[in-house]
Design an enzyme around this catalytic site. Structure first.
Site, short mmCIF file in Angstrom:
data_model
loop_
_atom_site.label_atom_id
_atom_site.label_comp_id
_atom_site.label_asym_id
_atom_site.label_seq_id
_atom_site.Cartn_x
_atom_site.Cartn_y
_atom_site.Cartn_z
N TYR A 1 4.97 -10.98 13.36
CA TYR A 1 4.95 -10.73 11.91
C TYR A 1 6.12 -11.46 11.21
O TYR A 1 5.93 -12.14 10.19
CB TYR A 1 5.04 -9.23 11.70
N ASP B 1 -13.34 -12.51 3.03
CA ASP B 1 -12.32 -12.68 4.07
C ASP B 1 -11.51 -13.92 3.71
O ASP B 1 -12.03 -15.05 3.79
CB ASP B 1 -13.02 -12.85 5.43
N ASN C 1 -1.62 -11.39 -1.62
CA ASN C 1 -1.02 -10.17 -1.05
C ASN C 1 -1.59 -9.78 0.31
O ASN C 1 -1.07 -8.86 0.94
CB ASN C 1 -1.25 -9.05 -2.08
N SER D 1 8.65 -10.39 3.83
CA SER D 1 9.06 -9.04 4.23
C SER D 1 10.56 -9.04 4.45
O SER D 1 11.13 -10.06 4.89
CB SER D 1 8.35 -8.67 5.53
N TYR E 1 -0.42 -6.07 9.79
CA TYR E 1 0.85 -5.57 10.32
C TYR E 1 0.61 -4.66 11.51
O TYR E 1 -0.22 -3.77 11.47
CB TYR E 1 1.54 -4.77 9.20
N1 LIG Z 1 3.89 -1.84 2.65
C1 LIG Z 1 5.00 -2.26 3.21
O1 LIG Z 1 5.83 -1.44 3.63
C2 LIG Z 1 5.29 -3.75 3.33
C3 LIG Z 1 6.52 -4.16 3.86
C4 LIG Z 1 6.79 -5.53 3.96
C5 LIG Z 1 5.85 -6.47 3.55
N2 LIG Z 1 4.66 -6.04 3.06
C6 LIG Z 1 3.67 -7.06 2.68
O2 LIG Z 1 3.16 -6.78 1.38
C7 LIG Z 1 1.78 -7.10 1.32
C8 LIG Z 1 0.95 -5.87 0.96
O3 LIG Z 1 1.28 -4.78 1.77
P1 LIG Z 1 0.41 -3.44 1.76
O4 LIG Z 1 1.24 -2.38 2.36
O5 LIG Z 1 -0.20 -3.24 0.43
O6 LIG Z 1 -0.71 -3.86 2.83
P2 LIG Z 1 -2.02 -3.04 3.20
O7 LIG Z 1 -2.22 -3.27 4.67
O8 LIG Z 1 -1.98 -1.65 2.68
O9 LIG Z 1 -3.12 -3.86 2.39
C9 LIG Z 1 -3.47 -5.16 2.75
C10 LIG Z 1 -4.80 -5.47 2.11
O10 LIG Z 1 -5.21 -6.76 2.57
C11 LIG Z 1 -6.56 -6.69 2.92
N3 LIG Z 1 -6.85 -7.74 3.89
C12 LIG Z 1 -6.37 -7.84 5.16
N4 LIG Z 1 -6.87 -8.96 5.73
C13 LIG Z 1 -7.64 -9.56 4.80
C14 LIG Z 1 -8.41 -10.75 4.79
N5 LIG Z 1 -8.50 -11.53 5.87
N6 LIG Z 1 -9.10 -11.08 3.67
C15 LIG Z 1 -9.04 -10.29 2.57
N7 LIG Z 1 -8.33 -9.15 2.52
C16 LIG Z 1 -7.64 -8.79 3.62
C17 LIG Z 1 -6.77 -5.30 3.47
O11 LIG Z 1 -8.13 -4.91 3.45
C18 LIG Z 1 -5.91 -4.48 2.53
O12 LIG Z 1 -6.62 -4.06 1.38
C19 LIG Z 1 1.40 -7.66 2.68
O13 LIG Z 1 1.50 -9.06 2.66
C20 LIG Z 1 2.47 -7.06 3.58
O14 LIG Z 1 2.68 -7.82 4.74
C21 LIG Z 1 4.36 -4.71 2.94
#
Ligand SMILES: NC(=O)c1ccc[n+]([C@@H]2O[C@H](COP(=O)([O-])OP(=O)(O)OC[C@H]3O[C@@H](n4cnc5c(N)ncnc54)[C@H](O)[C@@H]3O)[C@@H](O)[C@H]2O)c1
Length: 254
Positions: free
Chosen positions: A159, A67, A94, A146, A98
């Site tokens: 967010y 975590d 990463n 984002s 959300y």
């Molecule tokens: N996918 C999108 O459309 C989008 C859009 C804008 C920004 N983002 C940003 O890009 C990044 C990745 O997005 P994504 O879609 O792959 O997200 P996702 O939610 O699919 O994956 C996030 C990962 O982080 C892990 N996680 C969450 N909290 C955690 C913690 N406390 N410790 C360790 N691991 C943890 C989750 O288990 C997951 O594997 C994020 O920062 C997100 O905010 C994504």
């Protein structure tokens, strides 16, 4: 390790990628491994599918369930990286959290959880890797914002606030660590067609709505973001720091 300005690829470089069990993080691991990096994957969930994908591509990898809001877990990740591979060159931070909710319905617990996962985890992780990067006089830190910060998207006050914080962190820290050969840049990600998006009706319909508003009319794929991650991780990108690169097909043009 001798560092040259025009070194190609990421051979022998060691990258920690957080939040890589699914989604974009998995694509980043595969892409960095293709470039030759050794990987330390940290996620609160089991990341065995990502680990397998990296191994299948011939990459060296260690996976840790952690975590990243917990400083003890963060220390364990960094210690494992050092004991396994002896160095940390790249941090791809990463992890994300959300959900959409009108501001007046967001509970204080949800608000602090968003700030914890987005900003506290960034504080703990960067603090833990910096001494190693400073000693090596080399580091590449990549953070994630984002495109909603440029768009001021509604129902995301929690967010957008946290992701704007990531940009402030990135800008200010860049000015402190550049003298040690360390860069820090952010990627402001647009709605991305992650695997979970493909099976999530809500995200699929959002994509249908958003794609026509993009300058480039196709879905933003994890591999699109991974290409930018790989570029910012390169030794040759060392003159770029404190920047936020928007990767959203041109919805926000700032
Ligand atoms: N996918 C999108 O459309 C989008 C859009 C804008 C920004 N983002 C940003 O890009 C990044 C990745 O997005 P994504 O879609 O792959 O997200 P996702 O939610 O699919 O994956 C996030 C990962 O982080 C892990 N996680 C969450 N909290 C955690 C913690 N406390 N410790 C360790 N691991 C943890 C989750 O288990 C997951 O594997 C994020 O920062 C997100 O905010 C994504």
């Amino acid at each position: 390790m001798q560092i040259t300005r025009f070194e190609r690829g990421l051979h022998e470089r060691v990258a920690i990628v957080t939040g890589a069990a699914v989604g974009n993080g998995r694509a980043f691991c595969e892409r960095l491994a293709e470039e030759g990096a050794k990987l330390v994957i940290a996620d609160v969930e089991m990341a065995s599918d990502t680990e397998q994908a990296v191994r299948a591509a011939g990459g060296e990898v260690v996976t840790i369930q952690a975590d990243m809001t917990n400083p003890h877990d963060v220390a364990r990740v960094v210690e494992t990286a050092i004991s396994t591979f002896g160095r940390i060159d790249i941090l791809v931070h990463n992890v994300g959290y959300y959900f959409e909710e009108p501001f007046e319905l967001v509970s204080y617990e949800e608000w602090t959880r968003t700030l914890d996962v987005t900003l506290d985890s960034l504080f703990h992780t960067v603090r833990a890797v910096l001494p190693h990067m400073k000693k090596a006089e080399f580091g590449r830190i990549i953070t994630f914002s984002s495109d909603t910060v440029w768009l001021g998207t509604p129902y995301l006050v929690h967010y957008v606030t946290a992701k704007m914080g990531v940009i402030g962190f990135t800008r200010s820290l860049a000015a402190e660590v550049g003298k040690y050969g360390i860069t820090i840049n952010s990627i402001s990600v647009g709605l991305t067609a992650t695997q979970s998006a493909g099976t999530n009706a809500g995200v699929s319909s959002m994509l249908e709505h958003i794609i026509p508003t993009q300058a480039v009319h196709r879905a933003d794929e994890p591999e699109d973001i991974a290409n930018v991650v790989a570029f910012l991780a390169l030794p040759a990108s060392g003159i770029i720091t404190g920047q936020t690169i928007n990767v959203d097909g041109g919805v926000a043009r700032h």
